[in-house]
Write a protein that holds these residues in place. Structure first.
Motif, PDB file in Angstrom:
ATOM      1  N   HIS A 160       0.888  -1.304  -0.133  1.00 46.03           N
ATOM      2  CA  HIS A 160       0.121  -0.082  -0.114  1.00 46.03           C
ATOM      3  C   HIS A 160       0.832   1.191   0.015  1.00 46.03           C
ATOM      4  O   HIS A 160       0.505   2.400   0.910  1.00 46.03           O
ATOM      5  CB  HIS A 160      -0.900  -0.160   1.259  1.00 46.03           C
ATOM      6  N   GLY A 162       0.643   3.318  -2.760  1.00 49.30           N
ATOM      7  CA  GLY A 162       0.086   4.325  -3.473  1.00 49.30           C
ATOM      8  C   GLY A 162       1.053   4.815  -4.287  1.00 49.30           C
ATOM      9  O   GLY A 162       1.301   4.414  -5.632  1.00 49.30           O
ATOM     10  N   ARG A 164       1.085   7.087  -6.915  1.00 54.00           N
ATOM     11  CA  ARG A 164       0.724   7.559  -8.075  1.00 54.00           C
ATOM     12  C   ARG A 164       0.920   9.176  -8.007  1.00 54.00           C
ATOM     13  O   ARG A 164       0.454   9.949  -6.980  1.00 54.00           O
ATOM     14  CB  ARG A 164      -0.665   7.283  -8.778  1.00 54.00           C
ATOM     15  N   ASN A 228      -5.521   2.370  -0.533  1.00 53.09           N
ATOM     16  CA  ASN A 228      -4.684   2.176  -1.254  1.00 53.09           C
ATOM     17  C   ASN A 228      -4.880   2.602  -2.816  1.00 53.09           C
ATOM     18  O   ASN A 228      -5.216   2.003  -3.532  1.00 53.09           O
ATOM     19  CB  ASN A 228      -4.294   0.610  -1.303  1.00 53.09           C
ATOM     20  N   LEU A 230      -4.512   4.059  -6.117  1.00 50.22           N
ATOM     21  CA  LEU A 230      -3.564   3.642  -7.212  1.00 50.22           C
ATOM     22  C   LEU A 230      -3.761   4.339  -8.579  1.00 50.22           C
ATOM     23  O   LEU A 230      -2.913   4.045  -9.601  1.00 50.22           O
ATOM     24  CB  LEU A 230      -3.325   2.223  -7.327  1.00 50.22           C
ATOM     25  N   GLU A 244      -9.187   3.610  -5.768  1.00 51.63           N
ATOM     26  CA  GLU A 244      -8.377   3.122  -4.714  1.00 51.63           C
ATOM     27  C   GLU A 244      -8.976   1.616  -4.550  1.00 51.63           C
ATOM     28  O   GLU A 244     -10.258   1.297  -4.561  1.00 51.63           O
ATOM     29  CB  GLU A 244      -8.522   3.950  -3.637  1.00 51.63           C
ATOM     30  N   SER A 301      -5.736  -0.564 -10.664  1.00 48.69           N
ATOM     31  CA  SER A 301      -4.279  -0.127 -10.697  1.00 48.69           C
ATOM     32  C   SER A 301      -3.857   1.216 -11.167  1.00 48.69           C
ATOM     33  O   SER A 301      -2.769   1.564 -10.718  1.00 48.69           O
ATOM     34  CB  SER A 301      -3.473  -1.090 -11.571  1.00 48.69           C
ATOM     35  N   SER A 302      -4.649   2.026 -11.976  1.00 50.42           N
ATOM     36  CA  SER A 302      -4.117   3.004 -12.514  1.00 50.42           C
ATOM     37  C   SER A 302      -5.438   3.661 -13.442  1.00 50.42           C
ATOM     38  O   SER A 302      -6.603   3.131 -13.472  1.00 50.42           O
ATOM     39  CB  SER A 302      -3.250   2.828 -13.607  1.00 50.42           C
TER      40      SER A 302
END
Length: 378
Positions: A160, A162, A164, A228, A230, A244, A301-302
């Motif tokens: 976790h 993160g 980004r 988390n 991301l 997240e 994830s993105s």
């Protein structure tokens, strides 16, 4: 096991099943990407995590073990390994993470990298460094590298992070900082874990942040109560969206507002991995609820918000990479509302998604020997 604990676990499982049925009914049936796109494999990488397109159409790709590659899509065999990358903690979810360009990259050549950094006593934390990308005689390096931001505190564990990043139209750097699987720091204003942060391009807190009067790392914080996060992206009207990962259920897409508390770990539309329940968002209206959530999870994830011309009907929509769902999810953004419009069954965990200069959609698979795919109009 104590009777009350048994009752709590059973109640949590019943609730999870109910949520799963409801969410599944709302989600569109997955479709094969080939039904919509021409899918072309461009290259393969070892545990890639992020990509960023340069103004000339080349791209930078990070690999989690600690390698940064400069790739020309027309000659991928000649990819250059960029020297000067900071040392990373490659363990668990840690390693080399995101890569973004400064808005003035054409003039200053600044590249920003996020990564897991070692601390004392087996601890680690996310860090961000910036450096100038220098190319000479077929080689590339990062010069003048400076660490401009760190998670506080560094903690044990390897999850976790993160980390980004995104720049806004005013040149401010936005950072997602995970809770490092420690729960409580997401609500602790003496820590920047479990937060969304707004910084100047040199890593200092930006003027106008909502908690600046509390000093310390609180001056960096824009919103709190995240688990988390991301994926981070701005839409065409400047609204900030963050996705997240929830715990056991309850992945979220949040519209990020100044000073808001998104509730984790006090509330979630999922439950603890132990089976113990977490109160849902609707039980605590003082916390900001997600605009969209998923149970079963997609493991986001993105994210990117599409602004190209190749798929004009999708302009303004968000595209989210899914890990456990092995999917690319298209979300229709309408002002401050959102709904899942399509889900493409990619057949692999999707780690990153980006838009190229020509409007094509590029996706990076996750893991060893992962493919970089280019999705164009059929």
């Amino acid at each position: 096991m104590r009777p009350l604990l048994i009752i709590s676990v059973v109640a949590a499982l019943i609730a999870a099943c109910t949520q799963a049925g409801s969410a599944a009914e709302k989600a569109p049936a997955p479709i094969a990407p080939e039904a919509v796109f021409e899918v072309s494999e461009v290259a393969r990488f070892d545990e890639p995590w992020a990509m960023a397109f340069l103004p000339d159409g080349r791209l930078l790709v990070t690999e989690r073990p600690g390698r940064l590659l400069l790739v020309d899509p027309t000659d991928v065999a000649a990819a250059i390994s960029v020297a000067g990358v900071p040392q990373v903690v490659y363990a668990g979810q840690g390693g080399l993470g995101d890569v973004v360009l400064h808005p003035g990259f054409s003039e200053n050549r600044w590249v920003y990298l996020s990564y897991a950094e070692a601390g004392d006593g087996g601890t680690s934390g996310a860090a961000i460094a910036r450096a100038r990308l220098v190319e000479q005689a077929g080689a590339a390096s990062l010069e003048g590298l400076q660490v401009i931001w760190r998670q506080v505190p560094k903690v044990t564990g390897r999850g976790h992070y993160g980390h980004r990043m995104a720049f806004d139209a005013q040149g401010k750097l936005w950072v997602t900082s995970g809770d490092r699987q420690k729960f409580d720091p997401a609500q602790d204003m003496t820590s920047n874990l479990g937060k969304v942060l707004r910084l100047n391009d040199d890593g200092t807190p930006a003027v106008g942040n909502p908690f600046a009067d509390q000093a310390g790392v609180a001056a960096e914080i824009w919103s709190l109560g995240h688990r988390n996060p991301l994926g981070i992206a701005f839409d065409g009207d400047g609204r900030l969206w963050v996705n997240e990962m929830g715990p056991r259920g309850g992945d979220e897409l949040n519209l990020i507002e100044r000073g808001e508390n998104y509730g984790y770990p006090e509330v979630s539309n999922g439950n603890h991995y132990s089976g113990l329940p977490i109160p849902d968002h609707d039980t605590r209206p003082e916390f900001r609820a997600p605009v969209l959530w998923w149970t079963p999870v997609i493991s986001p994830s993105s994210m990117m918000v599409y602004a190209g011309d190749m798929f004009p009907d999708w302009r303004g929509d968000a595209f989210i990479g899914g890990l456990s769902s092995r999917s690319l999810v298209r979300v229709d953004l309408q002002g401050e509302s959102a709904h899942e419009a399509q889900r493409f069954a990619m057949g692999a965990r999707i780690r990153a998604v980006a838009q190229a200069l020509d409007g094509a959609i590029w996706v990076l698979e996750d893991g060893a020997d992962a493919r970089l795919l280019r999705l164009t109009v059929r």
